[in-house]
Write an enzyme that holds these catalytic residues in place. Structure first.
Site, mmCIF file in Angstrom:
data_model
loop_
_atom_site.group_PDB
_atom_site.id
_atom_site.type_symbol
_atom_site.label_atom_id
_atom_site.label_comp_id
_atom_site.label_asym_id
_atom_site.label_seq_id
_atom_site.Cartn_x
_atom_site.Cartn_y
_atom_site.Cartn_z
ATOM 1 N NE ARG A 147 -2.384 -2.277 3.196
ATOM 2 C CZ ARG A 147 -2.870 -2.592 4.388
ATOM 3 N NH1 ARG A 147 -3.733 -1.783 4.987
ATOM 4 N NH2 ARG A 147 -2.491 -3.686 4.996
ATOM 5 N N GLY A 148 2.140 1.099 0.302
ATOM 6 C CA GLY A 148 3.019 2.248 0.557
ATOM 7 C C GLY A 148 3.201 3.235 -0.579
ATOM 8 C CD GLU A 166 8.438 -1.079 -3.137
ATOM 9 O OE1 GLU A 166 7.273 -0.660 -2.961
ATOM 10 O OE2 GLU A 166 8.851 -2.147 -2.666
ATOM 11 C CG ASP A 167 6.906 1.903 -0.020
ATOM 12 O OD1 ASP A 167 7.553 0.947 -0.508
ATOM 13 O OD2 ASP A 167 6.265 1.780 1.035
ATOM 14 C CG ASP A 194 14.574 -2.170 4.210
ATOM 15 O OD1 ASP A 194 15.469 -1.402 4.564
ATOM 16 O OD2 ASP A 194 14.083 -2.999 4.985
ATOM 17 C CE LYS A 196 14.524 2.244 5.155
ATOM 18 N NZ LYS A 196 14.105 1.528 6.351
ATOM 19 C CG PHE A 225 10.944 2.039 10.486
ATOM 20 C CD1 PHE A 225 11.064 0.852 9.774
ATOM 21 C CD2 PHE A 225 9.664 2.556 10.701
ATOM 22 C CE1 PHE A 225 9.945 0.184 9.295
ATOM 23 C CE2 PHE A 225 8.543 1.901 10.219
ATOM 24 C CZ PHE A 225 8.681 0.707 9.523
ATOM 25 C CB VAL A 226 11.254 6.827 6.728
ATOM 26 C CG1 VAL A 226 12.683 7.286 6.954
ATOM 27 C CG2 VAL A 226 11.179 5.846 5.561
ATOM 28 C CG ASP A 280 2.534 1.062 7.251
ATOM 29 O OD1 ASP A 280 3.263 0.772 6.293
ATOM 30 O OD2 ASP A 280 2.151 0.212 8.081
ATOM 31 N NE ARG A 333 -0.776 2.469 5.037
ATOM 32 C CZ ARG A 333 0.132 1.582 4.616
ATOM 33 N NH1 ARG A 333 1.094 1.959 3.820
ATOM 34 N NH2 ARG A 333 0.062 0.327 4.981
#
Ligand code: IMP
Length: 181
Positions: free
Chosen positions: A45-46, A101-102, A105, A133, A154-155, A161, A167
């Site tokens: 959902r990001g 993509e958000d 990682d 990242k 962590f963002v 979220d 969000r």
């Protein structure tokens, strides 16, 4: 499970995000200048806020589709096993596709999704990620476009979220845990 208390420190402002999206959209427009219709695939959902802003800056005919892969659940730790929870509605064979993509990682999600979608033989498949990242990477994968490269923090915000919260923040902020009172 009760959430440990935390505060959010702004890392990337809404203005910085908007300016970067304008630049990225211009580059994507050049890359896909010959397309008759670009299929923009948002990873749920990001990426929902990012994709909404990005497509409105794209001066191309676009179609929007979504794919949902399993993510962290309620933790801040990544999982190596990626499952597809919701597949695309449309066919992509022979089409021009842009995956949105958000965050990249460890890279497991994107590498799984790229493998899945390239097996459907699109004409062109490219990836854009708002955040990267690089320090966290475990799989060798690179997006074709990156909004911002960030340190191992962590963002949240701008669609991203922490346990389904935050969000709706208009900026990207980093989560800082505070001591219990
Ligand atoms: P990867 O498979 O480890 O690359 O994880 C990618 C996904 O994990 C992203 O699409 C996000 O949904 C989630 N994720 C990674 N880092 C963060 C973060 O800092 N905050 C929130 N979600 C994150």
């Amino acid at each position: 499970m009760p959430q440990r208390p935390y505060v959010i420190d702004e890392m990337i402002s809404a203005k910085q995000i908007a300016a970067r999206i304008e630049e990225l959209a211009a580059e994507i427009g050049r890359e896909y200048a010959d397309t008759n219709k670009l299929v923009v695939v948002g990873l749920l959902r990001g990426s929902f806020v990012f994709i909404a802003d990005l497509v409105r800056e794209l001066n191309l005919p676009v179609e929007v589709d979504f794919l949902e892969a399993s993510s962290y659940g309620n933790s801040t730790e990544s999982s190596r096993e990626v499952r597809i929870l919701k597949d695309l509605r449309g066919e992509i064979e022979g089409r021009d596709v842009l995956v949105v993509e958000d965050i990249v990682d460890t890279g497991y999600t994107l590498s799984h999704v790229r493998h899945l979608l390239s097996g459907r033989r699109p004409r062109k498949l490219k990836i854009i990620a708002l955040l990267d990242k690089p320090a966290r990477r475990e799989v060798d994968i690179k997006a074709d476009w990156i909004g911002f490269s960030i340190p191992d923090e962590f963002v949240v915000g701008y669609g991203i979220d922490f346990a389904q919260r935050n969000r709706n923040l208009p900026f990207i902020g980093k989560v800082r845990f505070t001591e219990d009172a």
